[in-house]
Design an enzyme around this catalytic site. Structure first.
Site, PDB file in Angstrom:
ATOM      1  N   LYS A  50      30.015  45.620  37.788  1.00 57.98           N
ATOM      2  CA  LYS A  50      30.823  44.611  38.492  1.00 57.98           C
ATOM      3  C   LYS A  50      31.450  45.246  39.730  1.00 57.98           C
ATOM      4  O   LYS A  50      32.196  46.206  39.640  1.00 57.98           O
ATOM      5  CB  LYS A  50      31.924  44.081  37.567  1.00 57.98           C
ATOM      6  CG  LYS A  50      32.936  43.155  38.254  1.00 57.98           C
ATOM      7  CD  LYS A  50      33.971  42.593  37.268  1.00 57.98           C
ATOM      8  CE  LYS A  50      35.062  41.790  37.985  1.00 57.98           C
ATOM      9  NZ  LYS A  50      36.096  41.276  37.060  1.00 57.98           N
ATOM     10  N   ASP A  69      40.313  41.531  43.516  1.00 58.83           N
ATOM     11  CA  ASP A  69      40.358  40.281  42.770  1.00 58.83           C
ATOM     12  C   ASP A  69      41.742  39.658  42.865  1.00 58.83           C
ATOM     13  O   ASP A  69      42.667  40.050  42.160  1.00 58.83           O
ATOM     14  CB  ASP A  69      39.989  40.564  41.295  1.00 58.83           C
ATOM     15  CG  ASP A  69      39.914  39.286  40.470  1.00 58.83           C
ATOM     16  OD1 ASP A  69      39.958  38.178  41.062  1.00 58.83           O
ATOM     17  OD2 ASP A  69      39.791  39.397  39.237  1.00 58.83           O
ATOM     18  N   LYS A  98      46.242  35.130  40.763  1.00 60.35           N
ATOM     19  CA  LYS A  98      46.964  36.037  39.860  1.00 60.35           C
ATOM     20  C   LYS A  98      48.415  36.185  40.330  1.00 60.35           C
ATOM     21  O   LYS A  98      48.670  36.170  41.531  1.00 60.35           O
ATOM     22  CB  LYS A  98      46.330  37.435  39.916  1.00 60.35           C
ATOM     23  CG  LYS A  98      45.008  37.587  39.205  1.00 60.35           C
ATOM     24  CD  LYS A  98      44.525  39.036  39.299  1.00 60.35           C
ATOM     25  CE  LYS A  98      43.153  39.215  38.701  1.00 60.35           C
ATOM     26  NZ  LYS A  98      43.092  38.929  37.257  1.00 60.35           N
ATOM     27  N   ASP A 151      38.797  46.568  40.494  1.00 61.19           N
ATOM     28  CA  ASP A 151      37.862  45.629  39.889  1.00 61.19           C
ATOM     29  C   ASP A 151      36.390  45.912  40.238  1.00 61.19           C
ATOM     30  O   ASP A 151      35.502  45.153  39.869  1.00 61.19           O
ATOM     31  CB  ASP A 151      38.252  44.188  40.267  1.00 61.19           C
ATOM     32  CG  ASP A 151      37.990  43.208  39.138  1.00 61.19           C
ATOM     33  OD1 ASP A 151      37.819  43.652  37.994  1.00 61.19           O
ATOM     34  OD2 ASP A 151      37.950  41.991  39.426  1.00 61.19           O
ATOM     35  N   ASP A 179      39.443  32.917  38.401  1.00 61.72           N
ATOM     36  CA  ASP A 179      39.756  34.316  38.094  1.00 61.72           C
ATOM     37  C   ASP A 179      38.759  34.896  37.084  1.00 61.72           C
ATOM     38  O   ASP A 179      38.724  36.108  36.878  1.00 61.72           O
ATOM     39  CB  ASP A 179      41.196  34.412  37.557  1.00 61.72           C
ATOM     40  CG  ASP A 179      41.747  35.826  37.604  1.00 61.72           C
ATOM     41  OD1 ASP A 179      41.117  36.681  38.252  1.00 61.72           O
ATOM     42  OD2 ASP A 179      42.805  36.058  36.989  1.00 61.72           O
ATOM     43  N   GLU A 238      35.764  35.476  37.516  1.00 60.44           N
ATOM     44  CA  GLU A 238      34.701  35.603  38.520  1.00 60.44           C
ATOM     45  C   GLU A 238      33.694  36.696  38.181  1.00 60.44           C
ATOM     46  O   GLU A 238      32.548  36.638  38.608  1.00 60.44           O
ATOM     47  CB  GLU A 238      35.326  35.881  39.903  1.00 60.44           C
ATOM     48  CG  GLU A 238      35.632  37.350  40.222  1.00 60.44           C
ATOM     49  CD  GLU A 238      36.676  37.996  39.312  1.00 60.44           C
ATOM     50  OE1 GLU A 238      37.430  37.254  38.663  1.00 60.44           O
ATOM     51  OE2 GLU A 238      36.729  39.235  39.242  1.00 60.44           O
ATOM     52  N   ARG A 293      32.186  37.535  35.385  1.00 61.06           N
ATOM     53  CA  ARG A 293      31.039  37.071  34.610  1.00 61.06           C
ATOM     54  C   ARG A 293      30.075  36.282  35.497  1.00 61.06           C
ATOM     55  O   ARG A 293      28.871  36.252  35.245  1.00 61.06           O
ATOM     56  CB  ARG A 293      31.526  36.238  33.410  1.00 61.06           C
ATOM     57  CG  ARG A 293      32.233  34.959  33.789  1.00 61.06           C
ATOM     58  CD  ARG A 293      33.059  34.371  32.651  1.00 61.06           C
ATOM     59  NE  ARG A 293      34.257  35.167  32.377  1.00 61.06           N
ATOM     60  CZ  ARG A 293      35.133  34.909  31.407  1.00 61.06           C
ATOM     61  NH1 ARG A 293      34.948  33.872  30.606  1.00 61.06           N
ATOM     62  NH2 ARG A 293      36.193  35.666  31.230  1.00 61.06           N
TER      63      ARG A 293
HETATM   64  N1  BES Z   1      39.445  41.544  36.938  1.00 62.81           N
HETATM   65  C1  BES Z   1      39.995  40.783  35.896  1.00 62.81           C
HETATM   66  C2  BES Z   1      40.131  41.523  34.575  1.00 62.81           C
HETATM   67  C3  BES Z   1      41.017  42.734  34.534  1.00 62.81           C
HETATM   68  C4  BES Z   1      42.228  42.691  33.884  1.00 62.81           C
HETATM   69  C5  BES Z   1      40.598  43.941  35.046  1.00 62.81           C
HETATM   70  C6  BES Z   1      43.015  43.819  33.798  1.00 62.81           C
HETATM   71  C7  BES Z   1      41.380  45.073  34.979  1.00 62.81           C
HETATM   72  C8  BES Z   1      42.575  45.022  34.335  1.00 62.81           C
HETATM   73  C9  BES Z   1      39.121  39.563  35.623  1.00 62.81           C
HETATM   74  O1  BES Z   1      38.374  39.080  36.686  1.00 62.81           O
HETATM   75  C10 BES Z   1      40.037  38.482  35.196  1.00 62.81           C
HETATM   76  O2  BES Z   1      40.875  38.119  35.946  1.00 62.81           O
HETATM   77  N2  BES Z   1      39.868  38.006  33.982  1.00 62.81           N
HETATM   78  C11 BES Z   1      40.691  36.980  33.470  1.00 62.81           C
HETATM   79  C12 BES Z   1      39.779  36.004  32.791  1.00 62.81           C
HETATM   80  C13 BES Z   1      40.453  34.759  32.346  1.00 62.81           C
HETATM   81  C14 BES Z   1      40.807  33.915  33.520  1.00 62.81           C
HETATM   82  C15 BES Z   1      39.498  34.051  31.427  1.00 62.81           C
HETATM   83  C16 BES Z   1      41.662  37.581  32.471  1.00 62.81           C
HETATM   84  O3  BES Z   1      41.221  38.419  31.680  1.00 62.81           O
HETATM   85  O4  BES Z   1      42.825  37.279  32.515  1.00 62.81           O
HETATM   86 ZN    ZN Z   2      37.895  40.494  38.172  1.00 68.37          ZN
HETATM   87 ZN    ZN Z   3      39.440  37.711  37.922  1.00 68.30          ZN
END
Ligand code: BES
Ligand code: ZN
Ligand code: ZN
Length: 477
Positions: free
Chosen positions: A245, A250, A257, A268, A327, A329, A331
Site C-alpha cells: 500500500k 491519508d 480524519k 501510510d 478513509d 481507501e 483496500r
Molecule cells: N491508513 C489507515 C489505517 C491506519 C490506522 C494506518 C492507524 C496506520 C495507523 C486506513 O486507511 C484507515 O483509515 N482505515 C480506517 C478504515 C475504516 C474507515 C473502515 C480505520 O481503520 O479507521
Molecule cells: Zn490509509
Molecule cells: Zn484511510
C-alpha cells in the site's frame, strides 16, 4: 550519514573496545579473555548476579554482557538483539566508533547482538540543521563469532531496513506520489532490480478505477510501480508477488480524519516501503527467487473533485464498489493491484499494508495481523519466520460470514463493514480480487511507533523487511 557496518575480522584480531557475551551458566568461558585483576573484578560482579558491567583497558573499554539461557532459540536471539540495543547509550557516552563482539554463549548470539545494536543505532536526522554527532561506525566480528557470509547477509538486511525506515519517515511534503516513484526507480538502480513506473495514462488504460478514485482530489497524479527481481537461478517457476500500500498521505478524504489521527499519516506508504526493502535485500543477496513487486501510489485528499461516500466506482477487475467511507481507501487501491497480479499466475501473492485501526486496537504494535487462503504449509513458514525475526504474526479468520457486512444495495460490494472486526472485513474485501494463493498482512500497528521500542526505532520501524526476506528464503530456496 553512513550507517554502522558489520565487518569480518580475522581470528585473534585485537579490538580496542570489546563486548564479551556470555551465558549465565558458562561464565568460566570468559576466563581465558581476562587478565588476573580483571578476573577478580568479574568474579566479584558475577557473584552478585550483576549481568551487565564494564571495565577499562589501556586501549579501550570491555563490556561484559551475561545473557540468560533460554529454552526457545528465538527468544535467546531476541534477548541478544535487545541487549545489543541497550549498549548504545554507553557507546555514545564513551564516543566509541569501533567495537568488537566475542561470543562465549553456548549458542552463538554475537550476530543477533550486533544486529540489535545496528538496528537501534538508526537515526533520521536529515531535517535537523545541527550537524550530527559521530556515531558507532563499525562492529567487528571474527570467524568464531560469525561467518563472513552471515555478516554480509545482515549488512544487506540493514541497508534494506534503513532504506524502508527512511522512506516511511520522509514526510509527504518531500515525498509525494511522483517523488516516491522516483525514489523507487533510484533504489532499483542502486540495488540491481527492475522497476517500471506507470503514470496516469497507463493507469487509465488499465482501468484502475479504484486507484483513480482515491487519487481524484489530489494535486499530484497517481503512480503504479512494477518491480521485478528475476535471477537466472530462480528456484520458483511462478513468481511471488508482493503488493504494498503506497498512500503517501491519508487525510481520510471526505470522511476526514481528526487531526490527531492524521499527523502521522505519512506512514501510510509503509507497506510500499517494505516491498521496496524486500526487493532490495533480495537483489543485494542474489536470492534465487523470482519476485514481482506491485505498488499503487497516491495520496488521499479532500477537494471539489474528491470521491465521496455513497459514490459507486468501477474497479480494475470490473467489479463495482459502493464507497461508504473514503478513509477505507487502502483496500480500494490494493484491490486494483491484486487484480493486476492475476496476470502473473503467482505462486503466492502477499500484500502488506497499514490498513486498519482495528488491527492496532486488537493486537497493538507488537504483532502483524494476517489472513489469507494460502496453504497451511506456507502460513507455517511465515509464522516461523515471524518468530525467527521477531516480527511476529497472528492469523485471523476469513470466514464467509464476515463477508456479509460488505453486501451493498446497489453495487457488487461496499468498502466498509460494521465497526466490529474491521481488519477482517478489510481482508474479506480484498479476497474478492484474488484467484491465486494469497496472504494479507496488516502492519498498521508495528509499522510506525511514536516512541522507540528496543531496536525498533521511533517512527518507521521497517517491519516486514526482515520477515519477508527470511520467509522467501525459507519457503522458496
Ligand atoms: N491508513 C489507515 C489505517 C491506519 C490506522 C494506518 C492507524 C496506520 C495507523 C486506513 O486507511 C484507515 O483509515 N482505515 C480506517 C478504515 C475504516 C474507515 C473502515 C480505520 O481503520 O479507521
Ligand atoms: Zn490509509
Ligand atoms: Zn484511510
Amino acid at each position: 550519514m553512513k550507517r554502522v557496518q558489520l565487518a569480518a575480522v580475522e581470528a585473534g584480531f585485537q579490538h580496542n573496545n570489546l563486548v564479551l557475551l556470555a551465558d549465565k551458566d558458562h561464565l568460566d568461558a570468559l576466563d581465558s579473555q581476562l587478565a588476573p585483576g580483571e578476573l577478580a573484578f568479574v568474579r566479584q560482579a558475577t557473584s552478585q548476579e550483576v549481568s551487565s558491567f564494564s571495565f577499562p583497558r589501556a586501549e579501550g573499554v570491555v563490556f561484559v554482557r551475561i545473557l540468560k539461557a533460554e529454552k526457545d532459540d528465538y527468544i535467546a536471539l531476541e534477548d541478544a538483539r535487545l541487549a545489543g540495543n541497550e549498549l548504545l547509550g554507553e557507546l555514545r557516552r564513551y564516543k566509541i566508533e569501533t567495537l568488537g563482539i566475542h561470543n562465549f554463549c553456548s549458542e552463538n548470539r554475537a550476530l543477533a547482538f550486533a544486529e540489535g545494536l545496528a538496528l537501534g543505532s538508526y537515526q533520521f536526522l536529515k531535517y535537523f540543521t545541527k550537524p550530527a554527532e559521530k556515531n558507532l561506525q563499525e562492529i567487528r566480528l571474527s570467524p568464531d563469532s560469525a561467518s563472513s557470509s552471515a555478516i554480509a547477509e545482515v549488512n544487506a538486511l540493514l541497508d534494506a531496513v534503513f532504506l524502508t525506515r527512511d522512506l516511511v519517515n520522509e514526510p509527504q511534503s518531500h515525498l509525494n506520489s511522483i517523488q516516491l516513484a522516483e525514489a523507487i526507480e533510484s533504489v532499483a538502480r542502486e540495488f540491481g532490480f527492475q522497476a517500471e513506473i506507470m503514470g496516469k495514462e497507463k493507469i487509465e488504460a488499465l482501468k484502475m478505477g479504484g486507484l483513480l478514485a482515491v487519487n481524484r482530489a489530489s494535486q499530484i497524479p497517481p503512480r503504479f510501480c512494477v518491480l521485478e527481481w528475476k535471477p537466472e537461478a530462480a528456484k520458483n517457476e511462478k513468481p511471488v508477488v508482493l503488493v504494498g500500500k503506497g498512500v503517501v498521505y491519508d487525510t481520510g478524504g471526505l470522511s476526514l480524519k481528526p487531526s490527531e489521527a492524521m499527523d502521522y499519516m505519512k506512514c501510510d506508504m509503509a507497506g510500499a516501503a517494505t516491498v521496496v526493502g524486500a526487493l532490495a535485500v533480495a537483489a543485494r543477496t542474489n536470492l534465487p527467487v523470482h519476485i514481482v513487486g506491485l505498488i499503487p501510489v497516491t495520496d488521499n485528499r479532500i477537494g471539489q473533485n474528491a470521491f465521496a461516500p455513497g459514490d459507486v466506482i468501477t474497479m480494475g477487475s470490473g467489479k463495482t464498489v459502493e464507497v461508504m467511507n473514503t478513509d477505507a481507501e487502502g483496500r480500494i487501491i490494493l484491490a486494483d493491484a491484486l487484480h493486476y497480479a492475476k496476470k502473473y499466475e503467482p505462486a503466492l501473492a502477499l500484500d502488506i499494508a497499514t490498513l486498519t485501526g482495528s488491527a492496532v486496537r486488537a493486537l497493538g504494535t507488537q504483532a502483524i495481523c494476517y489472513m489469507g487462503n494460502a496453504p497451511k504449509t506456507v502460513k507455517n513458514t511465515l509464522e516461523e519466520s515471524g518468530f525467527a525475526t521477531y516480527e511476529r504474526l497472528v492469523e485471523l479468520p476469513l470466514w464467509k460470514e464476515f463477508g456479509d457486512e460488505l453486501k451493498s444495495n446497489i453495487a457488487d460490494l461496499k468498502n466498509l463493514g460494521s465497526s466490529n472486526a474491521g481488519m477482517i472485513t478489510a481482508g474479506k474485501f480484498l479476497e474478492n480480487f484474488v484467484d491465486y494463493p494469497w496472504l494479507h498482512l496488516d502492519i498498521a500497528g508495528p509499522a510506525y511507533l511514536r516512541v522507540a521500542n528496543g531496536y525498533r526505532t521511533k517512527e518507521g520501524t521497517g517491519v516486514g523487511v526482515r520477515l519477508l526476506y527470511n520467509f522467501l528464503k525459507k519457503q522458496y530456496t
